[in-house]
Scaffold this motif. Structure first.
Motif, PDB file in Angstrom:
ATOM      1  N   UNK A   1       0.842  -1.171   0.000  1.00  0.00           N
ATOM      2  CA  UNK A   1       0.000   0.000   0.000  1.00  0.00           C
ATOM      3  C   UNK A   1       0.890   1.238   0.000  1.00  0.00           C
ATOM      4  N   UNK A   2       0.507   2.219  -0.800  1.00  0.00           N
ATOM      5  CA  UNK A   2       1.219   3.494  -0.864  1.00  0.00           C
ATOM      6  C   UNK A   2       0.375   4.559  -0.176  1.00  0.00           C
ATOM      7  N   UNK A   3       0.997   5.681   0.097  1.00  0.00           N
ATOM      8  CA  UNK A   3       0.305   6.797   0.734  1.00  0.00           C
ATOM      9  C   UNK A   3       0.574   8.069  -0.047  1.00  0.00           C
ATOM     10  N   UNK A   4      -0.480   8.825  -0.339  1.00  0.00           N
ATOM     11  CA  UNK A   4      -0.353  10.131  -0.978  1.00  0.00           C
ATOM     12  C   UNK A   4      -0.705  11.182   0.066  1.00  0.00           C
ATOM     13  N   UNK A  58      -5.196  21.681   6.686  1.00  0.00           N
ATOM     14  CA  UNK A  58      -5.039  21.633   5.227  1.00  0.00           C
ATOM     15  C   UNK A  58      -4.346  20.351   4.771  1.00  0.00           C
ATOM     16  N   UNK A  59      -3.832  19.554   5.697  1.00  0.00           N
ATOM     17  CA  UNK A  59      -3.107  18.331   5.339  1.00  0.00           C
ATOM     18  C   UNK A  59      -4.020  17.118   5.410  1.00  0.00           C
ATOM     19  N   UNK A  60      -4.058  16.329   4.339  1.00  0.00           N
ATOM     20  CA  UNK A  60      -4.847  15.106   4.235  1.00  0.00           C
ATOM     21  C   UNK A  60      -3.933  13.983   3.767  1.00  0.00           C
ATOM     22  N   UNK A  61      -4.380  12.748   3.919  1.00  0.00           N
ATOM     23  CA  UNK A  61      -3.626  11.607   3.417  1.00  0.00           C
ATOM     24  C   UNK A  61      -4.596  10.648   2.733  1.00  0.00           C
ATOM     25  N   UNK A  62      -4.085   9.939   1.747  1.00  0.00           N
ATOM     26  CA  UNK A  62      -4.879   8.982   0.982  1.00  0.00           C
ATOM     27  C   UNK A  62      -4.126   7.656   0.971  1.00  0.00           C
ATOM     28  N   UNK A  63      -4.756   6.602   1.461  1.00  0.00           N
ATOM     29  CA  UNK A  63      -4.178   5.259   1.376  1.00  0.00           C
ATOM     30  C   UNK A  63      -4.506   4.708  -0.010  1.00  0.00           C
ATOM     31  N   UNK A  68      -3.515   0.258  -7.729  1.00  0.00           N
ATOM     32  CA  UNK A  68      -3.828   1.635  -8.102  1.00  0.00           C
ATOM     33  C   UNK A  68      -2.508   2.395  -8.118  1.00  0.00           C
ATOM     34  N   UNK A  69      -2.244   3.115  -9.191  1.00  0.00           N
ATOM     35  CA  UNK A  69      -0.992   3.851  -9.333  1.00  0.00           C
ATOM     36  C   UNK A  69      -1.015   5.112  -8.468  1.00  0.00           C
ATOM     37  N   UNK A  70      -0.218   5.122  -7.406  1.00  0.00           N
ATOM     38  CA  UNK A  70      -0.194   6.239  -6.468  1.00  0.00           C
ATOM     39  C   UNK A  70       0.240   7.535  -7.146  1.00  0.00           C
ATOM     40  N   UNK A  71       1.160   7.454  -8.084  1.00  0.00           N
ATOM     41  CA  UNK A  71       1.611   8.669  -8.775  1.00  0.00           C
ATOM     42  C   UNK A  71       0.479   9.262  -9.615  1.00  0.00           C
ATOM     43  N   UNK A  72      -0.381   8.422 -10.179  1.00  0.00           N
ATOM     44  CA  UNK A  72      -1.545   8.917 -10.933  1.00  0.00           C
ATOM     45  C   UNK A  72      -2.519   9.630  -9.999  1.00  0.00           C
ATOM     46  N   UNK A  73      -2.684   9.107  -8.796  1.00  0.00           N
ATOM     47  CA  UNK A  73      -3.552   9.752  -7.804  1.00  0.00           C
ATOM     48  C   UNK A  73      -2.982  11.126  -7.462  1.00  0.00           C
ATOM     49  N   UNK A  74      -1.690  11.194  -7.158  1.00  0.00           N
ATOM     50  CA  UNK A  74      -1.054  12.470  -6.814  1.00  0.00           C
ATOM     51  C   UNK A  74      -1.145  13.451  -7.977  1.00  0.00           C
ATOM     52  N   UNK A  75      -0.925  12.983  -9.183  1.00  0.00           N
ATOM     53  CA  UNK A  75      -0.990  13.849 -10.368  1.00  0.00           C
ATOM     54  C   UNK A  75      -2.391  14.419 -10.553  1.00  0.00           C
ATOM     55  N   UNK A  85      -0.536  21.017  -3.046  1.00  0.00           N
ATOM     56  CA  UNK A  85       0.522  20.043  -3.298  1.00  0.00           C
ATOM     57  C   UNK A  85      -0.010  18.641  -3.035  1.00  0.00           C
ATOM     58  N   UNK A  86       0.568  17.674  -3.727  1.00  0.00           N
ATOM     59  CA  UNK A  86       0.259  16.262  -3.499  1.00  0.00           C
ATOM     60  C   UNK A  86       1.481  15.455  -3.913  1.00  0.00           C
ATOM     61  N   UNK A  87       1.889  14.536  -3.055  1.00  0.00           N
ATOM     62  CA  UNK A  87       3.052  13.712  -3.375  1.00  0.00           C
ATOM     63  C   UNK A  87       2.896  12.328  -2.794  1.00  0.00           C
ATOM     64  N   UNK A  88       3.584  11.380  -3.423  1.00  0.00           N
ATOM     65  CA  UNK A  88       3.607  10.019  -2.918  1.00  0.00           C
ATOM     66  C   UNK A  88       4.655   9.957  -1.818  1.00  0.00           C
ATOM     67  N   UNK A  89       4.233   9.563  -0.638  1.00  0.00           N
ATOM     68  CA  UNK A  89       5.157   9.474   0.500  1.00  0.00           C
ATOM     69  C   UNK A  89       6.125   8.327   0.237  1.00  0.00           C
ATOM     70  N   UNK A  90       7.423   8.597   0.342  1.00  0.00           N
ATOM     71  CA  UNK A  90       8.404   7.517   0.116  1.00  0.00           C
ATOM     72  C   UNK A  90       8.236   6.398   1.145  1.00  0.00           C
ATOM     73  N   UNK A  91       8.493   5.192   0.712  1.00  0.00           N
ATOM     74  CA  UNK A  91       8.455   4.042   1.607  1.00  0.00           C
ATOM     75  C   UNK A  91       9.561   4.190   2.652  1.00  0.00           C
ATOM     76  N   UNK A  92       9.270   3.793   3.875  1.00  0.00           N
ATOM     77  CA  UNK A  92      10.278   3.842   4.934  1.00  0.00           C
ATOM     78  C   UNK A  92      11.355   2.797   4.657  1.00  0.00           C
ATOM     79  N   UNK A  93      12.604   3.182   4.844  1.00  0.00           N
ATOM     80  CA  UNK A  93      13.711   2.270   4.643  1.00  0.00           C
ATOM     81  C   UNK A  93      14.018   1.506   5.914  1.00  0.00           C
ATOM     82  N   UNK A  94      14.831   0.505   5.784  1.00  0.00           N
ATOM     83  CA  UNK A  94      15.257  -0.255   6.954  1.00  0.00           C
ATOM     84  C   UNK A  94      16.170   0.614   7.818  1.00  0.00           C
ATOM     85  N   UNK A  95      16.114   0.447   9.134  1.00  0.00           N
ATOM     86  CA  UNK A  95      16.969   1.253  10.022  1.00  0.00           C
ATOM     87  C   UNK A  95      18.438   0.905   9.875  1.00  0.00           C
TER      88      UNK A  95
END
Length: 95
Positions: A1-4, A58-63, A68-75, A85-95
């Motif tokens: 799952x991605x987050x916008x 003013x800040x919202x999030x979309x799961x 579903x292409x997250x970049x298409x949603x943001x666009x 503004x709308x952007x795809x939140x980067x995936x968290x990396x390993x610590x």
């Protein structure tokens, strides 16, 4: 799952601060959630639930589910005049 992550130009005027985003228009059908529902079958939620500060509202999030292409949603959201503004939140990396 991605987050916008979405920044509206004005605070959401949904039924409550935790309700659907109308993006500053009357009726959620014409706002951000109306667009998300029609085009992708999705909805936004507050990034900071329960916040009373207009800056936070003013800040919202979309799961965005797999398939579903997250970049298409943001666009699609960035193309709206009520979205700053709308952007795809980067995936968290390993610590």
């Amino acid at each position: 799952m991605a987050e916008v992550v979405v920044q509206l130009r004005t605070p959401s005027r949904g039924p409550s601060a935790d309700g659907p985003a109308s993006g500053g228009t009357e009726g959620a059908g014409d706002g951000v959630d109306g667009c998300l529902r029609r085009r992708f079958g999705l909805a936004s939620r507050p990034l900071h639930p329960g916040a009373g500060d207009p800056e936070a509202l003013v800040w919202r999030t979309v799961d965005v589910p797999a398939g579903v292409d997250a970049e298409s949603v943001a666009e699609a959201l960035r193309a709206r005049p009520d979205v700053a503004a709308a952007y795809v939140k980067p995936q968290a990396g390993l610590p």
